[in-house]
Design a protein around this motif. Sequence first.
Motif, PDB file in Angstrom:
ATOM      1  N   GLY A 228      -8.144 -11.092   0.250  1.00  0.00           N
ATOM      2  CA  GLY A 228      -8.487 -10.296  -0.922  1.00  0.00           C
ATOM      3  C   GLY A 228      -7.949  -8.868  -0.901  1.00  0.00           C
ATOM      4  N   TRP A 229      -6.728  -8.691  -0.408  1.00  0.00           N
ATOM      5  CA  TRP A 229      -6.134  -7.355  -0.363  1.00  0.00           C
ATOM      6  C   TRP A 229      -5.824  -6.870  -1.771  1.00  0.00           C
ATOM      7  N   SER A 230      -5.838  -5.567  -1.946  1.00  0.00           N
ATOM      8  CA  SER A 230      -5.376  -4.980  -3.210  1.00  0.00           C
ATOM      9  C   SER A 230      -3.843  -4.992  -3.207  1.00  0.00           C
ATOM     10  N   HIS A 231      -3.265  -4.721  -4.354  1.00  0.00           N
ATOM     11  CA  HIS A 231      -1.800  -4.664  -4.447  1.00  0.00           C
ATOM     12  C   HIS A 231      -1.256  -3.579  -3.521  1.00  0.00           C
ATOM     13  N   GLU A 232      -1.963  -2.476  -3.470  1.00  0.00           N
ATOM     14  CA  GLU A 232      -1.532  -1.358  -2.629  1.00  0.00           C
ATOM     15  C   GLU A 232      -1.565  -1.724  -1.144  1.00  0.00           C
ATOM     16  N   GLU A 233      -2.605  -2.457  -0.729  1.00  0.00           N
ATOM     17  CA  GLU A 233      -2.706  -2.870   0.675  1.00  0.00           C
ATOM     18  C   GLU A 233      -1.572  -3.833   1.042  1.00  0.00           C
ATOM     19  N   TYR A 234      -1.264  -4.745   0.129  1.00  0.00           N
ATOM     20  CA  TYR A 234      -0.167  -5.681   0.356  1.00  0.00           C
ATOM     21  C   TYR A 234       1.160  -4.942   0.451  1.00  0.00           C
ATOM     22  N   LEU A 235       1.405  -4.020  -0.468  1.00  0.00           N
ATOM     23  CA  LEU A 235       2.642  -3.253  -0.451  1.00  0.00           C
ATOM     24  C   LEU A 235       2.753  -2.440   0.836  1.00  0.00           C
ATOM     25  N   ALA A 236       1.677  -1.801   1.247  1.00  0.00           N
ATOM     26  CA  ALA A 236       1.688  -1.008   2.476  1.00  0.00           C
ATOM     27  C   ALA A 236       2.001  -1.888   3.688  1.00  0.00           C
ATOM     28  N   ALA A 237       1.422  -3.076   3.753  1.00  0.00           N
ATOM     29  CA  ALA A 237       1.681  -3.986   4.876  1.00  0.00           C
ATOM     30  C   ALA A 237       3.151  -4.402   4.899  1.00  0.00           C
ATOM     31  N   CYS A 238       3.711  -4.700   3.736  1.00  0.00           N
ATOM     32  CA  CYS A 238       5.127  -5.076   3.657  1.00  0.00           C
ATOM     33  C   CYS A 238       6.021  -3.931   4.122  1.00  0.00           C
ATOM     34  N   LEU A 239       5.740  -2.744   3.624  1.00  0.00           N
ATOM     35  CA  LEU A 239       6.564  -1.593   3.987  1.00  0.00           C
ATOM     36  C   LEU A 239       6.418  -1.229   5.461  1.00  0.00           C
ATOM     37  N   GLN A 240       5.216  -1.422   6.019  1.00  0.00           N
ATOM     38  CA  GLN A 240       5.022  -1.165   7.445  1.00  0.00           C
ATOM     39  C   GLN A 240       5.909  -2.073   8.288  1.00  0.00           C
ATOM     40  N   ARG A 241       6.020  -3.328   7.900  1.00  0.00           N
ATOM     41  CA  ARG A 241       6.883  -4.258   8.634  1.00  0.00           C
ATOM     42  C   ARG A 241       8.334  -3.801   8.604  1.00  0.00           C
ATOM     43  N   GLU A 242       8.793  -3.377   7.446  1.00  0.00           N
ATOM     44  CA  GLU A 242      10.187  -2.948   7.321  1.00  0.00           C
ATOM     45  C   GLU A 242      10.439  -1.673   8.119  1.00  0.00           C
ATOM     46  N   VAL A 243       9.522  -0.722   8.041  1.00  0.00           N
ATOM     47  CA  VAL A 243       9.687   0.536   8.790  1.00  0.00           C
ATOM     48  C   VAL A 243       9.697   0.265  10.290  1.00  0.00           C
ATOM     49  N   ALA A 244       8.803  -0.588  10.754  1.00  0.00           N
ATOM     50  CA  ALA A 244       8.758  -0.917  12.183  1.00  0.00           C
ATOM     51  C   ALA A 244      10.063  -1.572  12.626  1.00  0.00           C
ATOM     52  N   ALA A 245      10.586  -2.468  11.814  1.00  0.00           N
ATOM     53  CA  ALA A 245      11.842  -3.134  12.155  1.00  0.00           C
ATOM     54  C   ALA A 245      12.998  -2.144  12.174  1.00  0.00           C
ATOM     55  N   ARG A 246      13.032  -1.235  11.208  1.00  0.00           N
ATOM     56  CA  ARG A 246      14.105  -0.241  11.180  1.00  0.00           C
ATOM     57  C   ARG A 246      14.016   0.710  12.362  1.00  0.00           C
ATOM     58  N   ASP A 247      12.801   1.119  12.712  1.00  0.00           N
ATOM     59  CA  ASP A 247      12.635   1.984  13.878  1.00  0.00           C
ATOM     60  C   ASP A 247      13.148   1.290  15.132  1.00  0.00           C
ATOM     61  N   SER A 248      12.798   0.044  15.291  1.00  0.00           N
ATOM     62  CA  SER A 248      13.212  -0.728  16.460  1.00  0.00           C
ATOM     63  C   SER A 248      14.728  -0.894  16.501  1.00  0.00           C
ATOM     64  N   HIS A 249      15.307  -1.296  15.387  1.00  0.00           N
ATOM     65  CA  HIS A 249      16.755  -1.521  15.347  1.00  0.00           C
ATOM     66  C   HIS A 249      17.525  -0.210  15.427  1.00  0.00           C
TER      67      HIS A 249
END
Length: 130
Positions: free
Chosen positions: A47-68
């Motif tokens: 039951g996440w809000s749209h904002e929570e879903y967007l934040a989770a998606c963006l967190q994954r991308e930022v973490a991957a970019r930091d790592s790479h």
Amino acid sequence: MSTKNSTNQTRTARDVGSELVYLTKALKAPALRDAAARLAERARDEGWSHEEYLAACLQREVAARDSHGAEGRIRAARFPSRKSLEDFDFDHQRSVKREVIAHLGTLDFVVGKENVIFLGPPVIAGSFAI
């Protein structure tokens, strides 16, 4: 306005999936593409809000970019070999205190904006990644 709503209602899950693939490719965000479907399912279940879903998606991308990004910088530096603090031979260099090096490895001195100076004779060694 009703035309817009009817257009959104006729869009299928397959269309959205194709659009996400295209958009993440255009944004060069492969981690976002890979995580979006799994996170969407989890968001629905929890039951996440749209904002929570967007934040989770963006967190994954930022973490991957930091790592790479770090990997790319290390490759670009062309170090002769790659080592870590775990690889350091404390038995060979007895004057070095394991606890001091472990503490420096936490990088607290960076957060505290403090300097670290190593004094001693030059040593030929590989690079160390912390």
